[in-house]
Design an enzyme around this catalytic site. Sequence first.
Site, PDB file in Angstrom:
ATOM      1  N   HIS A 115       0.812  -1.217   0.000  1.00  0.00           N
ATOM      2  CA  HIS A 115       0.000   0.000   0.000  1.00  0.00           C
ATOM      3  C   HIS A 115       0.848   1.272   0.000  1.00  0.00           C
ATOM      4  O   HIS A 115       0.510   2.261  -0.658  1.00  0.00           O
ATOM      5  CB  HIS A 115      -0.925   0.009   1.225  1.00  0.00           C
ATOM      6  CG  HIS A 115      -1.961  -1.065   1.194  1.00  0.00           C
ATOM      7  ND1 HIS A 115      -2.675  -1.452   2.305  1.00  0.00           N
ATOM      8  CD2 HIS A 115      -2.394  -1.869   0.183  1.00  0.00           C
ATOM      9  CE1 HIS A 115      -3.513  -2.418   1.990  1.00  0.00           C
ATOM     10  NE2 HIS A 115      -3.342  -2.687   0.701  1.00  0.00           N
ATOM     11  N   ASP A 128      -4.544  -7.547  -1.818  1.00  0.00           N
ATOM     12  CA  ASP A 128      -5.829  -7.153  -1.229  1.00  0.00           C
ATOM     13  C   ASP A 128      -6.945  -8.131  -1.598  1.00  0.00           C
ATOM     14  O   ASP A 128      -7.809  -8.452  -0.773  1.00  0.00           O
ATOM     15  CB  ASP A 128      -6.223  -5.746  -1.691  1.00  0.00           C
ATOM     16  CG  ASP A 128      -5.341  -4.667  -1.088  1.00  0.00           C
ATOM     17  OD1 ASP A 128      -4.407  -5.011  -0.335  1.00  0.00           O
ATOM     18  OD2 ASP A 128      -5.578  -3.475  -1.370  1.00  0.00           O
ATOM     19  N   ARG A 153      -0.564 -27.876   2.428  1.00  0.00           N
ATOM     20  CA  ARG A 153       0.215 -26.988   3.279  1.00  0.00           C
ATOM     21  C   ARG A 153      -0.249 -25.555   3.035  1.00  0.00           C
ATOM     22  O   ARG A 153      -0.095 -25.021   1.933  1.00  0.00           O
ATOM     23  CB  ARG A 153       1.707 -27.122   2.970  1.00  0.00           C
ATOM     24  CG  ARG A 153       2.544 -26.198   3.840  1.00  0.00           C
ATOM     25  CD  ARG A 153       3.973 -26.043   3.352  1.00  0.00           C
ATOM     26  NE  ARG A 153       4.628 -25.002   4.124  1.00  0.00           N
ATOM     27  CZ  ARG A 153       5.556 -24.177   3.661  1.00  0.00           C
ATOM     28  NH1 ARG A 153       5.964 -24.265   2.412  1.00  0.00           N
ATOM     29  NH2 ARG A 153       6.071 -23.250   4.443  1.00  0.00           N
ATOM     30  N   HIS A 198       4.352 -17.177   7.393  1.00  0.00           N
ATOM     31  CA  HIS A 198       4.922 -17.198   6.049  1.00  0.00           C
ATOM     32  C   HIS A 198       5.090 -15.748   5.587  1.00  0.00           C
ATOM     33  O   HIS A 198       4.324 -15.245   4.774  1.00  0.00           O
ATOM     34  CB  HIS A 198       4.003 -17.975   5.110  1.00  0.00           C
ATOM     35  CG  HIS A 198       4.633 -18.368   3.807  1.00  0.00           C
ATOM     36  ND1 HIS A 198       4.633 -19.654   3.331  1.00  0.00           N
ATOM     37  CD2 HIS A 198       5.293 -17.636   2.868  1.00  0.00           C
ATOM     38  CE1 HIS A 198       5.244 -19.702   2.158  1.00  0.00           C
ATOM     39  NE2 HIS A 198       5.644 -18.477   1.854  1.00  0.00           N
ATOM     40  N   ASN A 384      12.420 -26.194   1.263  1.00  0.00           N
ATOM     41  CA  ASN A 384      11.958 -25.659  -0.017  1.00  0.00           C
ATOM     42  C   ASN A 384      13.129 -25.624  -0.986  1.00  0.00           C
ATOM     43  O   ASN A 384      14.131 -24.950  -0.722  1.00  0.00           O
ATOM     44  CB  ASN A 384      11.417 -24.230   0.134  1.00  0.00           C
ATOM     45  CG  ASN A 384      10.179 -24.155   1.004  1.00  0.00           C
ATOM     46  OD1 ASN A 384       9.582 -25.174   1.348  1.00  0.00           O
ATOM     47  ND2 ASN A 384       9.780 -22.949   1.366  1.00  0.00           N
TER      48      ASN A 384
END
Length: 547
Positions: A115, A128, A153, A198, A384
């Site tokens: 923003h 958003d 997940r 996250h 990851n």
Amino acid sequence: MNHTLGLLLLALLLLLGSCNGYASTSSGLANLVETPFAGRTVLALLRQALGLPKPEGAESQQHQHQQQQQQHQQAASGHRFPAHFRFGAATAAYQIEGAWDEEGKGASVWDTLTHEHPELVVDGATGDRAADSYHLYASDIEALGAVGFDFYRFSISWARLLPYGDAASLNPHAVDYYNRLIDELLAHGIEPVVTMLHYDVPQYLQNLGGFASPLIVGYFRQYADVLYRTFGDRVKVWITHNEPYDFCVEGYGTGRSGPLVYATGVGEYLCAHHVLLSHAAAFHLYDQHYRHRQDGVVGITLSGRYYYPATNETDPAVIDRAIDFQIGWFANALFGPDGNYPATMIADIGEHSMREGRATSRLPTFSPAERDRLRGASDFLGYNYYSSRLATLATGDYDPTLPPSWARDARILQSVDPAWPRAKSEWLYVVPEGLRGVLNWFRTHYANPTVLITENGFSDDGQLVDSGRIGYYRDHLNALLGAIVDDGCHVVGYTAWSIIDNFEWLRGYSEKFGLFYVNFSSPLLERVPKQSASFMASVISTRVVPN
């Protein structure tokens, strides 16, 4: 045309390779596969791997061991994934949920970034609305079920659940949303695997210093307590943090990503220190108060590349150094023998700090009690993997007059092999053998820990015939099979990133990772299977990677 029939025809077209470009349809997904391998959860595999006590009614340990041995031998003979191996797909709250200020949600650092600094996002986009999974989560679950995934997940938005970070600000609307999501997953036979954080730290807590402040450890423990108490009767696999290397270096060091803190050479180390302590706090809270009655597991997800020598003259110790400064920074304290940072980091950052005229090292120090709490404080290693690099050691003496940084402390010069293909993302070079390499590094350095691959994926423009993604998955799954079957690496599951196209952080919507296309130009945000969805369905149902 009937919507389900339409999607059946679309899936058939994709399998025949005759569909190009984009498509948009209404809700209703045909099943792409029926899998005969349901029944063993990620939790069951992790518990068996860890030797944890079994709940009432569980099969005998001897029978489980014999069954696993038999399945492993069957897999070894034809390079098939064992029947007990689990497949899942992943997302993250800010990237898919939307509803950024609905029903009591507080702002996160990513709301603030998008923003107040839209120029930092390549297309000026925000999360958003994103894929509006706050309202359309049932469509995501349909997509997961259509492919045949065993688990999902996803992350919980700390700012949605606790807008001010602590239990006093508990948002009942958020509790209701996550209850509905979890219950719907379970109703479809899909296991929830939940990430606590996250990237999207509540802005209120960032105003107090975020992960550069020791206050965050207590707040994170409170947050974990709310999660266990509220959802732990149904969620049995928890991941505390996602990719703290990326989050700390870019968020609190270089200041290039959320929360945009520029404190190079200091902030990233404070962030990592408090990530580890907050993880340990959440782990021991579960161990002491919840594990005996909820019977779950708690781990952490790390990121980092594998490295190959850049030249024939590159010392093999350079490869260990490169991995230690990225993955070992976090993994060594939890999976190593001493509950501490890698010795190379302690020595070199300490020396650099002394040469800069500092009284103490820029790398914080763990107390003996903290080291005891960190050592072994993770039931599994989430990892990851996306890419690898070539590495060599920077030459020349350390210059203490320049601004300090993680990169200058690590002294690793990274490069790429020009033969490596590249995805849409500038950083994503396709190096499947690197996945096998790093899993073997874990095996040899951390006594073969239980590993859950928590992300692996390929970016493109979002086309339905996504042959690049199929090739990426095919080659990485084959590398994973080699690590499991030939090398004996202890990997219990694989997670594709991502089930749907979503907001890709500073790249906005310019890069797509989904197995399902999302029509962001439509008010209905339809989810449409790409060809890679059929590929993954085939892998899951047959346990074989198609050529």
